[in-house]
Design a protein around this motif. Structure first.
Motif, PDB file in Angstrom:
ATOM      1  N   LEU A 154       0.826  -1.209   0.000  1.00  0.00           N
ATOM      2  CA  LEU A 154       0.000   0.000   0.000  1.00  0.00           C
ATOM      3  C   LEU A 154       0.863   1.263   0.000  1.00  0.00           C
ATOM      4  O   LEU A 154       0.550   2.253  -0.676  1.00  0.00           O
ATOM      5  CB  LEU A 154      -0.931   0.000   1.213  1.00  0.00           C
ATOM      6  N   LEU A 155       1.956   1.238   0.761  1.00  0.00           N
ATOM      7  CA  LEU A 155       2.843   2.402   0.794  1.00  0.00           C
ATOM      8  C   LEU A 155       3.506   2.636  -0.564  1.00  0.00           C
ATOM      9  O   LEU A 155       3.761   3.780  -0.954  1.00  0.00           O
ATOM     10  CB  LEU A 155       3.920   2.212   1.870  1.00  0.00           C
ATOM     11  N   CYS A 156       3.770   1.538  -1.288  1.00  0.00           N
ATOM     12  CA  CYS A 156       4.363   1.677  -2.622  1.00  0.00           C
ATOM     13  C   CYS A 156       3.406   2.377  -3.592  1.00  0.00           C
ATOM     14  O   CYS A 156       3.843   3.032  -4.545  1.00  0.00           O
ATOM     15  CB  CYS A 156       4.741   0.305  -3.182  1.00  0.00           C
ATOM     16  N   SER A 157       2.093   2.234  -3.328  1.00  0.00           N
ATOM     17  CA  SER A 157       1.119   2.879  -4.217  1.00  0.00           C
ATOM     18  C   SER A 157       1.094   4.392  -4.026  1.00  0.00           C
ATOM     19  O   SER A 157       0.678   5.126  -4.930  1.00  0.00           O
ATOM     20  CB  SER A 157      -0.277   2.306  -3.970  1.00  0.00           C
ATOM     21  N   CYS A 158       1.542   4.874  -2.855  1.00  0.00           N
ATOM     22  CA  CYS A 158       1.497   6.325  -2.593  1.00  0.00           C
ATOM     23  C   CYS A 158       2.417   7.114  -3.525  1.00  0.00           C
ATOM     24  O   CYS A 158       1.964   8.078  -4.169  1.00  0.00           O
ATOM     25  CB  CYS A 158       1.847   6.595  -1.129  1.00  0.00           C
ATOM     26  N   PRO A 159       3.707   6.785  -3.632  1.00  0.00           N
ATOM     27  CA  PRO A 159       4.555   7.560  -4.561  1.00  0.00           C
ATOM     28  C   PRO A 159       4.124   7.405  -6.016  1.00  0.00           C
ATOM     29  O   PRO A 159       4.225   8.363  -6.794  1.00  0.00           O
ATOM     30  CB  PRO A 159       5.954   6.984  -4.333  1.00  0.00           C
ATOM     31  N   ILE A 160       3.656   6.225  -6.372  1.00  0.00           N
ATOM     32  CA  ILE A 160       3.203   6.032  -7.750  1.00  0.00           C
ATOM     33  C   ILE A 160       1.983   6.909  -8.034  1.00  0.00           C
ATOM     34  O   ILE A 160       1.883   7.543  -9.093  1.00  0.00           O
ATOM     35  CB  ILE A 160       2.880   4.551  -7.998  1.00  0.00           C
ATOM     36  N   SER A 161       1.057   6.949  -7.061  1.00  0.00           N
ATOM     37  CA  SER A 161      -0.115   7.821  -7.219  1.00  0.00           C
ATOM     38  C   SER A 161       0.301   9.276  -7.279  1.00  0.00           C
ATOM     39  O   SER A 161      -0.249  10.065  -8.066  1.00  0.00           O
ATOM     40  CB  SER A 161      -1.095   7.592  -6.061  1.00  0.00           C
ATOM     41  N   GLY A 175      -7.309   2.516 -11.666  1.00  0.00           N
ATOM     42  CA  GLY A 175      -6.951   1.123 -11.890  1.00  0.00           C
ATOM     43  C   GLY A 175      -5.637   0.751 -11.225  1.00  0.00           C
ATOM     44  O   GLY A 175      -5.524  -0.324 -10.621  1.00  0.00           O
ATOM     45  N   VAL A 176      -4.667   1.661 -11.309  1.00  0.00           N
ATOM     46  CA  VAL A 176      -3.368   1.403 -10.682  1.00  0.00           C
ATOM     47  C   VAL A 176      -3.517   1.292  -9.160  1.00  0.00           C
ATOM     48  O   VAL A 176      -2.978   0.363  -8.525  1.00  0.00           O
ATOM     49  CB  VAL A 176      -2.364   2.526 -11.040  1.00  0.00           C
ATOM     50  N   ILE A 177      -4.269   2.210  -8.576  1.00  0.00           N
ATOM     51  CA  ILE A 177      -4.486   2.173  -7.121  1.00  0.00           C
ATOM     52  C   ILE A 177      -5.234   0.907  -6.726  1.00  0.00           C
ATOM     53  O   ILE A 177      -4.920   0.266  -5.709  1.00  0.00           O
ATOM     54  CB  ILE A 177      -5.257   3.432  -6.669  1.00  0.00           C
ATOM     55  N   THR A 178      -6.231   0.526  -7.523  1.00  0.00           N
ATOM     56  CA  THR A 178      -7.021  -0.672  -7.214  1.00  0.00           C
ATOM     57  C   THR A 178      -6.169  -1.929  -7.265  1.00  0.00           C
ATOM     58  O   THR A 178      -6.326  -2.836  -6.441  1.00  0.00           O
ATOM     59  CB  THR A 178      -8.193  -0.794  -8.207  1.00  0.00           C
ATOM     60  N   ILE A 179      -5.247  -1.983  -8.234  1.00  0.00           N
ATOM     61  CA  ILE A 179      -4.371  -3.157  -8.350  1.00  0.00           C
ATOM     62  C   ILE A 179      -3.527  -3.321  -7.090  1.00  0.00           C
ATOM     63  O   ILE A 179      -3.406  -4.430  -6.541  1.00  0.00           O
ATOM     64  CB  ILE A 179      -3.475  -3.029  -9.593  1.00  0.00           C
ATOM     65  N   PHE A 180      -2.961  -2.235  -6.603  1.00  0.00           N
ATOM     66  CA  PHE A 180      -2.157  -2.314  -5.379  1.00  0.00           C
ATOM     67  C   PHE A 180      -3.017  -2.713  -4.181  1.00  0.00           C
ATOM     68  O   PHE A 180      -2.586  -3.492  -3.323  1.00  0.00           O
ATOM     69  CB  PHE A 180      -1.471  -0.970  -5.114  1.00  0.00           C
ATOM     70  N   LEU A 181      -4.237  -2.184  -4.131  1.00  0.00           N
ATOM     71  CA  LEU A 181      -5.128  -2.528  -3.026  1.00  0.00           C
ATOM     72  C   LEU A 181      -5.494  -4.008  -3.056  1.00  0.00           C
ATOM     73  O   LEU A 181      -5.509  -4.682  -2.009  1.00  0.00           O
ATOM     74  CB  LEU A 181      -6.395  -1.670  -3.099  1.00  0.00           C
ATOM     75  N   GLY A 196     -11.183  11.619 -18.913  1.00  0.00           N
ATOM     76  CA  GLY A 196     -11.810  10.627 -18.028  1.00  0.00           C
ATOM     77  C   GLY A 196     -11.091   9.294 -18.050  1.00  0.00           C
ATOM     78  O   GLY A 196     -10.984   8.610 -17.022  1.00  0.00           O
ATOM     79  N   THR A 197     -10.567   8.917 -19.224  1.00  0.00           N
ATOM     80  CA  THR A 197      -9.819   7.658 -19.329  1.00  0.00           C
ATOM     81  C   THR A 197      -8.551   7.702 -18.491  1.00  0.00           C
ATOM     82  O   THR A 197      -8.167   6.718 -17.855  1.00  0.00           O
ATOM     83  CB  THR A 197      -9.477   7.375 -20.798  1.00  0.00           C
ATOM     84  N   ILE A 198      -7.885   8.847 -18.475  1.00  0.00           N
ATOM     85  CA  ILE A 198      -6.692   9.009 -17.629  1.00  0.00           C
ATOM     86  C   ILE A 198      -7.049   8.816 -16.159  1.00  0.00           C
ATOM     87  O   ILE A 198      -6.328   8.159 -15.402  1.00  0.00           O
ATOM     88  CB  ILE A 198      -6.060  10.393 -17.862  1.00  0.00           C
ATOM     89  N   PHE A 199      -8.179   9.380 -15.768  1.00  0.00           N
ATOM     90  CA  PHE A 199      -8.637   9.229 -14.379  1.00  0.00           C
ATOM     91  C   PHE A 199      -8.884   7.758 -14.045  1.00  0.00           C
ATOM     92  O   PHE A 199      -8.490   7.270 -12.973  1.00  0.00           O
ATOM     93  CB  PHE A 199      -9.905  10.053 -14.178  1.00  0.00           C
TER      94      PHE A 199
END
Length: 395
Positions: free
Chosen positions: A22-29, A73-79, A65-68
């Protein structure tokens, strides 16, 4: 002896590993959001020539909207990865007939629009309890987004062109609305003879057929109350899809019993017209060994079909209780006297002798019930009086 640990509870290592993911998703986000901000600052909508046209404005909304959605999707994958780590490897639910299977009544069959329920197929369509709610929510948000878009359509600096606004107020509700309006029916097909289950379309996955032995049961939260609804997990997404069932735990053994073609059909008046046909099929095949194990009594007589002589059926019709009532009395007698019954089906009914039911341990199953002549000398069997329920053992 050391106490057993709960295998379903995440260990310290799994907890730490999930938190790290989860912490790895923070810098990527953060990088993704910074990139979006950079794009909006250096490539605003006014720089594009096609912004002067309506289709150009709609294209910008679509891309934004697709970018959003890509970011989500990236955040959901990490979750999902973190949740997978926390959950660990779950113990596979066994295909076993326990507890006693649910009863498929005509009311339940009508509610779930059962197309077919016989000795070969069980076909039904499960209704969506929140479809109308999702359509209403999607329409309301989409109308709001369209209003804001029409109001700010000529303003290239408007936030309606930002990915969050475009995705949350226009693209997401539009996809939600279309998916619910044109949603496919959740139609399940259980093929008893071939032992397969056909799942309906789910998300972007087409209909698929899998062996029942690979079907995993589950539960989902009820929409209108706090109960959990019985489901099958989709073989591709593992999402819980409600099936024909009430809010009880005895529907899994119902499906296990039904899909075991070497056993009787489950209880329920919808199966009554097919019980004799199913019994004769199994008899012609030599009563093959059951596919799935049981820890409860599973006999034709218990489920609703009496395989006996006409004389036996006539005598049985004059007795106030069903056969299972006397079976329970004999079973309790064995428990009280320390007589072990390894499996409930090991205690077999032979027939009627005078006014008493005759049971015997380890006798051949699926033998026609008869009326035993009164002058017959009985040995090594249990007698249960049909009037007094008194049980005695004859050596």
């Amino acid at each position: 002896m050391e106490p057993k640990t709960d295998s379903n509870r995440p260990s310290t290592i799994r907890i730490i590993a999930g938190i790290v993911v989860l912490l790895c998703s923070c810098p990527i986000s953060g990088i993704c959001f910074s990139g979006i901000e950079y794009l909006m600052e250096h490539y605003p909508a006014r720089k594009f020539l096609f912004f002067e046209y309506l289709w150009g404005k709609l294209l910008i909304v679509l891309i934004s909207g697709t970018i959003f959605f890509a970011l989500l999707g990236v955040i959901t994958i990490f979750l999902l990865i973190a949740m997978r780590i926390w959950s660990g490897k779950r113990e596979k639910v066994k295909h076993i007939i326990y507890p006693f299977p649910a009863v498929l009544t005509t009311e339940i069959a009508d509610f779930y629009k059962v197309e077919r329920a016989d000795d070969q197929f069980l076909i039904f369509t499960t209704p969506s309890q929140i479809r109308g709610f999702l359509i209403g929510i999607g329409a309301a948000i989409l109308c709001t987004g369209i209003f804001l878009f029409c109001k700010e359509i000529d303003n290239p600096y408007s936030k309606i062109y930002w990915p969050v606004s475009s995705g949350a107020f226009i693209l997401a509700p539009f996809i939600l609305l279309v998916s619910q309006v044109f949603a496919h029916k959740r139609r399940f097909v259980l093929d008893r003879m071939n032992g397969t289950v056909t799942f309906p379309r789910h998300l972007f996955f087409p209909r698929c057929t899998v062996p029942f032995s690979k079907v995993i049961p589950g539960y989902s939260k009820g929409t209108m109350n706090l109960a959990f609804r019985f489901c099958f997990l989709h073989p591709r997404t593992k999402a819980a899809i409600p099936v024909l069932a009430e809010y009880d735990s005895d529907w899994w053994p119902f499906y296990v019993l039904y899909m075991d073609k070497n056993r009787p059909l489950p209880q329920g008046e919808v199966f009554d017209p097919y019980r004799e046909k199913d019994f004769l099929r199994r008899k012609a095949a030599g009563f093959p060994k059951p596919i799935y194990p049981n820890t409860i009594l599973v006999t034709d007589a218990y489920m609703g079909y009496i395989y006996g002589t006409d004389e036996f059926k006539q005598r049985l019709s004059k007795i106030k209780h069903r056969i299972v009532h006397y079976y329970d009395r004999v079973s309790w007698y064995c428990q009280e006297h320390g007589i072990e019954i390894p499996n409930d089906n090991d205690l077999v009914l032979i027939g009627l002798w005078k006014k008493q039911f005759v049971f015997k341990l380890f006798a051949p199953e699926n033998v026609e019930y008869i009326v035993i002549p009164d002058n017959t000398v009985l040995t090594d069997c249990f007698l249960c009086d049909s009037e007094t329920d008194e049980v005695k053992y004859i050596k």
